[in-house]
Design a protein around this motif. Structure first.
Motif, PDB file in Angstrom:
ATOM      1  N   THR A  40       0.818  -1.215   0.000  1.00 54.16           N
ATOM      2  CA  THR A  40       0.000   0.000   0.000  1.00 54.16           C
ATOM      3  C   THR A  40       0.852   1.265   0.000  1.00 54.16           C
ATOM      4  N   GLU A  41       1.936   1.264   0.759  1.00 47.90           N
ATOM      5  CA  GLU A  41       2.735   2.480   0.911  1.00 47.90           C
ATOM      6  C   GLU A  41       3.565   2.811  -0.326  1.00 47.90           C
ATOM      7  N   GLN A  42       3.769   1.848  -1.224  1.00 39.37           N
ATOM      8  CA  GLN A  42       4.570   2.122  -2.423  1.00 39.37           C
ATOM      9  C   GLN A  42       3.925   3.205  -3.293  1.00 39.37           C
ATOM     10  N   PHE A  43       2.623   3.388  -3.166  1.00 41.06           N
ATOM     11  CA  PHE A  43       1.929   4.388  -3.974  1.00 41.06           C
ATOM     12  C   PHE A  43       1.967   5.774  -3.339  1.00 41.06           C
ATOM     13  N   ARG A  44       2.469   5.867  -2.116  1.00 41.59           N
ATOM     14  CA  ARG A  44       2.561   7.143  -1.417  1.00 41.59           C
ATOM     15  C   ARG A  44       3.991   7.645  -1.301  1.00 41.59           C
ATOM     16  N   ASP A  45       4.938   6.713  -1.390  1.00 36.35           N
ATOM     17  CA  ASP A  45       6.329   7.071  -1.120  1.00 36.35           C
ATOM     18  C   ASP A  45       7.242   6.380  -2.133  1.00 36.35           C
TER      19      ASP A  45
END
Length: 214
Positions: A119-124
């Motif tokens: 999930t976090e790969q799309f934010r950071d």
């Protein structure tokens, strides 16, 4: 009574929160509350949330190596490993693939870290780089090199080893996400994995009479 390992508890609590709320959605205060300590106490062990994150990735690497050593996987250079797989055949490939599949699917450390990175790969962008390195680039590169060696030792037919790696690994990666969160369907997941491996073997393995001595 064993001394409470506060640093490990911080990591485990942070990992659980990151997997549920996201890295950016979790504060240091949230972590402190989950551990049951003051927020200032976390800084005795970590410089900040980013330090916790990198410690989680490092710990994941350590646990993966520990798991790989316990299966056990064939050891040595790619040609040595290829010869061991060629000698043992599909049974050893199934054993290795199943153990690593279950590790990423349900290990209490590997599974929540995978969910968090997904999930976090799309934010950071930095998290995206880590996600790609762990679950895509390293996996495909290692598998491609192994398959090229298995072609050279005569177990697999002549083929594009990079495409072989993609065809081998992609369904396994998809199955992890298909069955993530459904522990009651583990037997079904393993059966699908087995069918995938058998189909891959049928496509690429040479008939026994055509194989070289490993």
């Amino acid at each position: 009574m064993a001394k409470r390992d506060t640093k490990s508890i911080i990591l485990e609590s942070a990992l659980q929160l990151f997997s549920e709320q996201g890295f950016h959605g979790t504060s240091m205060r949230d972590i402190a509350q989950a551990v049951g300590i003051r927020e200032s106490s976390i800084y005795k062990h970590f410089s900040g949330k980013q330090d916790i994150f990198h410690s989680l990735v490092t710990e994941m690497d350590r646990r993966y190596e520990e798991k790989a050593a316990s299966i056990p996987l064939p050891q040595g250079d790619f040609f040595s490993v290829a010869r061991q797989y060629a000698a043992a055949g599909l049974d050893l490939i199934e054993q290795s693939a199943q153990a690593l599949f279950l590790f990423y699917l349900k290990d209490p450390y590997a599974a929540p870290l995978r969910r968090m990175l997904t999930t976090e790969q799309f934010r950071d962008p930095s998290v995206k780089d880590i996600f790609r390195k762990i679950y895509i680039e390293s996996a495909l590169q290692n598998q491609s090199q192994l398959f090229e060696a298995m072609i050279q030792v005569g177990y697999f037919r002549e083929a594009d080893s990079e495409i072989m790696a993609l065809q081998f690994f992609s369904p396994i990666f998809l199955l992890i996400y298909k069955y993530d969160g459904y522990p009651e369907q583990e037997a079904k997941a393993l059966q699908e994995l087995k069918r995938h491996l058998e189909q891959f073997e049928k496509i690429y393995a040479r008939p026994p009479m055509e194989r070289k001595e490993p």
